[in-house]
Each structure stands twice: as structure tokens, then as C-alpha cells.
Design an enzyme around this catalytic site. Structure first.
Site, short mmCIF file in Angstrom:
data_model
loop_
_atom_site.label_atom_id
_atom_site.label_comp_id
_atom_site.label_asym_id
_atom_site.label_seq_id
_atom_site.Cartn_x
_atom_site.Cartn_y
_atom_site.Cartn_z
N GLY A 191 0.75 -1.26 0.05
CA GLY A 191 -0.13 0.03 0.12
C GLY A 191 0.79 1.44 -0.05
O GLY A 191 0.66 2.42 0.60
N ARG A 207 -0.17 5.43 -1.87
CA ARG A 207 -1.19 6.19 -1.40
C ARG A 207 -1.20 6.58 0.28
O ARG A 207 -0.53 5.73 0.96
CB ARG A 207 -2.45 5.83 -1.54
CG ARG A 207 -3.02 6.12 -3.05
CD ARG A 207 -4.56 6.17 -2.93
NE ARG A 207 -5.10 4.89 -2.86
CZ ARG A 207 -6.24 4.55 -2.07
NH1 ARG A 207 -6.39 5.66 -1.24
NH2 ARG A 207 -6.83 3.44 -1.63
N ASN A 239 2.01 -2.27 5.42
CA ASN A 239 1.11 -1.10 5.52
C ASN A 239 -0.41 -1.13 4.92
O ASN A 239 -1.24 -0.51 5.38
CB ASN A 239 1.77 0.14 5.05
CG ASN A 239 0.86 1.59 4.57
OD1 ASN A 239 0.71 2.06 5.88
ND2 ASN A 239 0.29 1.42 3.40
N SER A 273 -3.09 -0.15 14.77
CA SER A 273 -3.79 0.97 15.11
C SER A 273 -4.43 0.74 16.59
O SER A 273 -4.53 -0.11 17.15
CB SER A 273 -5.07 0.88 14.21
OG SER A 273 -6.32 1.76 14.52
N TYR A 285 -11.95 -4.61 11.81
CA TYR A 285 -10.80 -3.85 11.68
C TYR A 285 -9.92 -3.85 13.18
O TYR A 285 -8.72 -4.35 12.99
CB TYR A 285 -11.17 -2.34 11.55
CG TYR A 285 -10.01 -1.36 11.22
CD1 TYR A 285 -9.18 -1.55 10.05
CD2 TYR A 285 -9.79 -0.56 12.25
CE1 TYR A 285 -8.02 -0.56 10.12
CE2 TYR A 285 -8.36 0.44 12.39
CZ TYR A 285 -7.89 0.37 10.92
OH TYR A 285 -6.67 1.11 10.84
N ALA A 286 -10.57 -3.85 14.27
CA ALA A 286 -9.97 -3.89 15.42
C ALA A 286 -9.35 -5.43 15.75
O ALA A 286 -8.27 -5.46 16.16
CB ALA A 286 -10.94 -3.58 16.66
N LYS A 299 -6.12 -5.65 13.48
CA LYS A 299 -5.13 -4.63 14.22
C LYS A 299 -4.38 -5.24 15.59
O LYS A 299 -3.38 -5.20 15.87
CB LYS A 299 -5.41 -3.27 14.33
CG LYS A 299 -5.83 -2.54 13.24
CD LYS A 299 -4.67 -2.76 12.21
CE LYS A 299 -4.98 -1.84 10.81
NZ LYS A 299 -3.88 -1.82 9.80
N ILE A 354 -4.67 9.89 11.23
CA ILE A 354 -3.79 10.43 10.30
C ILE A 354 -4.47 11.05 8.99
O ILE A 354 -5.47 10.21 8.62
CB ILE A 354 -2.59 9.51 10.05
CG1 ILE A 354 -1.86 8.81 11.04
CG2 ILE A 354 -1.77 10.02 8.91
CD1 ILE A 354 -1.29 9.64 11.97
P1 NDP Z 1 -5.18 4.51 2.37
O1 NDP Z 1 -6.60 4.04 2.05
O2 NDP Z 1 -4.78 5.97 2.06
O3 NDP Z 1 -4.32 3.53 1.56
C1 NDP Z 1 -4.16 2.20 1.45
C2 NDP Z 1 -3.44 1.57 0.72
O4 NDP Z 1 -3.40 0.11 0.87
C3 NDP Z 1 -3.30 1.81 -0.74
O5 NDP Z 1 -2.33 1.68 -1.49
C4 NDP Z 1 -4.12 0.63 -1.17
O6 NDP Z 1 -4.03 0.45 -2.65
C5 NDP Z 1 -3.56 -0.54 -0.34
N1 NDP Z 1 -4.33 -1.68 -0.39
C6 NDP Z 1 -5.41 -1.70 0.16
N2 NDP Z 1 -6.07 -3.02 -0.05
C7 NDP Z 1 -5.04 -3.80 -0.40
C8 NDP Z 1 -4.99 -5.36 -0.90
N3 NDP Z 1 -5.86 -6.00 -0.40
N4 NDP Z 1 -3.59 -5.48 -1.31
C9 NDP Z 1 -2.73 -4.85 -1.47
N5 NDP Z 1 -2.76 -3.35 -1.15
C10 NDP Z 1 -3.86 -2.82 -0.66
O7 NDP Z 1 -4.81 4.14 3.80
P2 NDP Z 1 -3.88 4.89 5.01
O8 NDP Z 1 -2.62 5.21 4.15
O9 NDP Z 1 -4.67 5.85 5.79
O10 NDP Z 1 -3.68 3.61 5.85
C11 NDP Z 1 -2.57 2.82 5.76
C12 NDP Z 1 -2.52 1.92 7.00
O11 NDP Z 1 -2.37 2.71 8.29
C13 NDP Z 1 -3.42 0.77 7.09
O12 NDP Z 1 -3.04 -0.37 7.56
C14 NDP Z 1 -4.28 1.47 8.09
O13 NDP Z 1 -5.16 0.66 8.86
C15 NDP Z 1 -3.42 2.10 8.76
N6 NDP Z 1 -4.00 3.30 9.93
C16 NDP Z 1 -4.51 4.57 9.32
C17 NDP Z 1 -4.95 5.23 10.18
C18 NDP Z 1 -5.48 6.75 9.58
O14 NDP Z 1 -5.72 7.71 10.39
N7 NDP Z 1 -5.21 7.09 8.17
C19 NDP Z 1 -4.92 5.33 11.57
C20 NDP Z 1 -4.05 3.93 12.01
C21 NDP Z 1 -3.81 3.00 11.22
P3 NDP Z 1 -4.88 1.16 -3.81
O15 NDP Z 1 -4.34 2.43 -3.91
O16 NDP Z 1 -4.62 0.24 -5.21
O17 NDP Z 1 -6.36 1.03 -3.59
#
Ligand code: NDP
Length: 248
Positions: free
Chosen positions: A15, A18, A93, A145, A158-159, A162, A191
């Protein structure tokens, strides 16, 4: 930002195109690493990310697959075997949320979140660990998380993933310690990414109010913590969870 030198090292960031993952990939690129950023299917976001990386993008490669799909993960590692000798760093991630109260939660929403967040962490770690064991060095950082520690309404799926990632990491850290491999978690609070911007404004205000620092964090603030745990200098930190939550 604190600077680390990852020249000559390869980091896989799932991931990594993004949100928080993009900030982590960028921080590794700026620190000299070769970065393999993976994504699930949002090709446009991945291409914009690569474009934004501009001059440092010759050390960036992108791979599209589902981390929750064992065969796709296996194929990915087979593919990178041809170009990359060692993988020093894995950042688990990639993550999704499909919020709903348990009584209303669709079976698919339960399963999809488990598959991506928890099974994805196992799938990616399994093959990375095999490579790291051979090299007798490695750093695995997985993103958990506060939801896993505290539980949030509407996030039972989700919980559970995590909290599972934390437990998985503790066991893994014991298994690989002899080979100079560490496994740790980062727990980001709220975030500013698309992950939370979709939530209703009142809910965002309520969440902000619960943070002692009274603001949401930035992806860069998470990335710098990941780099610390991924550094050679963090050799004595393993099985730990570093909270990057503004005090939540
Ligand atoms: P985003 O939704 O902004 O980005 C998620 C990324 O994960 C994308 O690149 C997406 O790919 C990729 N992804 C999703 N599903 C899959 C899959 N099945 N296989 C491969 N890649 C996948 O998320 P965030 O940046 O906000 O979050 C990143 C991490 O941080 C996550 O684990 C989230 O749980 C954790 N987190 C986030 C918080 C927040 O407040 N933002 C707080 C606490 C934890 P694509 O672009 O192709 O969709």
C-alpha cells in the site's frame, strides 16, 4: 526530518502508493533505499505517485496485487527474486476498513478486512522472512491501530485485525531474533489520509477532540517512526509497538 541512510537496502512497502504508505515510500527513497511499492488496483494513484517521485523514481518499482491472496503474494516474491537479491525491510502497511456494527456487518465486510489486514500481513511476512533468514538480517514493521488496543464502535472487524497484527508481530519477533531480524509495529492515531477524510465532519471533530495534541497527525510523522524501526540503529527494539497518536 531525522535522516537515515538506507543506501544499498531494499524496502517493500505494501500500500506504498497512497496515504501513509506513500509517505513511507518517499521517506525511504529520500534516504537512499531501493523501494518496491505495492498497491491493490488504483493504478492512477500509483502512477501519480511515481510521477511525483520524479528524480528519485529510478529506485522505485511498483507492483499491483492483493496482499490477501496467497498465490499472488507468492508470485510477487518469485518475480522480484529475479531483480532483487535481498530484502532488508518489509513494511506491512496495506489496510482497509469496512465499518459496521457487528449485528449489521456483512459477512464479506468481515472477511475482506481479515484477508487484507491480517492474512495480508502473514502472506507478506512469510516470504520476506525466508529471504531475511538467509541474509541473517531484516526489519519488519507492521502498521496496527489504536482500534486494536481500545476497540472502536463499528470497527470490530478492523480492531480484530489490528490486535491480531500486534500478537502476530510479538510471536514473529521471537522466532526470528536469532537471525538479527526485528519485527515491530507502529500504531498511528488519526492521520490525515483518504482513509479518514471520508468520515462525516461531526465524527472527525469528535475524534480530534479525543486527541491530547488536538490535531490529526500527518503521514510524514508516521513515516519517520517507520524509518527509525527499520534502521540498523534500532537493532535492540523488537516485538514492540510504537504509538504515533498525539497521545490518544
Ligand atoms: P489508504 O486507504 O490511504 O491507502 C491504503 C493503501 O493500501 C493503498 O495503497 C491501497 O492500494 C492499499 N491496499 C488496500 N487493500 C489492499 C490489498 N488487498 N492488497 C494490496 N494493497 C492494498 O490508507 P492509509 O494510508 O490511511 O492507511 C495505511 C495503513 O495505516 C492501514 O493499514 C491503516 O489501517 C493504518 N492506519 C491508518 C490510520 C489513519 O488515520 N489513516 C490510523 C491508524 C492506522 P490502492 O491504492 O490500489 O487502493
Amino acid at each position: 526530518m531525522v535522516s537515515y541512510d538506507f543506501t544499498g537496502q531494499t524496502a517493500i512497502v505494501t500500500g506504498g502508493t497512497r496515504g501513509i504508505g506513500a509517505a513511507i515510500s518517499t521517506a525511504f527513497l529520500k534516504s537512499g533505499a531501493q523501494v518496491i511499492a505495492t498497491y491493490a488496483g488504483n493504478r492512477q494513484a500509483a502512477e501519480s505517485f511515481a510521477l511525483a517521485c520524479g528524480g528519485i523514481s529510478d529506485r522505485l518499482t511498483l507492483h499491483c496485487f492483493d496482499v490477501g491472496n496467497y498465490s499472488e503474494v507468492e508470485a510477487f516474491y518469485r518475480q522480484i527474486d529475479e531483480s532483487v537479491k535481498t530484502v532488508e525491510i518489509l513494511v506491512n502497511n496495506a489496510g482497509i476498513r469496512r465499518d459496521s456494527i457487528v449485528g449489521m456487518m456483512a459477512k464479506d465486510d468481515w472477511q475482506r478486512v481479515i484477508d487484507t489486514n491480517l492474512t495480508g500481513t502473514y502472506n507478506m511476512s512469510k516470504f520476506a522472512v525466508q529471504k531475511m533468514m538467509q541474509a541473517r538480517y531484516g526489519r519488519i514493521v507492521s502498521i496496527t491501530s489504536p482500534s486494536g488496543r481500545m476497540g472502536f464502535e463499528g470497527q470490530a472487524n478492523y480492531a480484530a485485525t489490528k490486535a491480531g497484527i500486534v500478537a502476530f508481530t510479538k510471536s514473529l519477533s521471537r522466532e526470528v531474533a536469532k537471525r538479527r531480524i526485528t519485527a515491530n509495529c507502529i500504531s498511528p492515531g488519526f492521520i490525515e489520509t483518504e482513509f479518514i477524510t471520508g468520515l462525516p465532519a461531526e465524527q472527525l471533530d469528535a475524534y480530534r477532540g479525543t486527541v491530547p495534541l488536538k490535531r490529526f497527525g500527518t503521514p510524514d510523522e508516521v513515516a519517520v517512526s517507520v524509518l527509525f524501526l527499520a534502521s540498523r540503529e534500532a537493532a535492540y527494539v523488537t516485538g514492540a509497538t510504537l504509538e504515533v497518536t498525539g497521545g490518544l
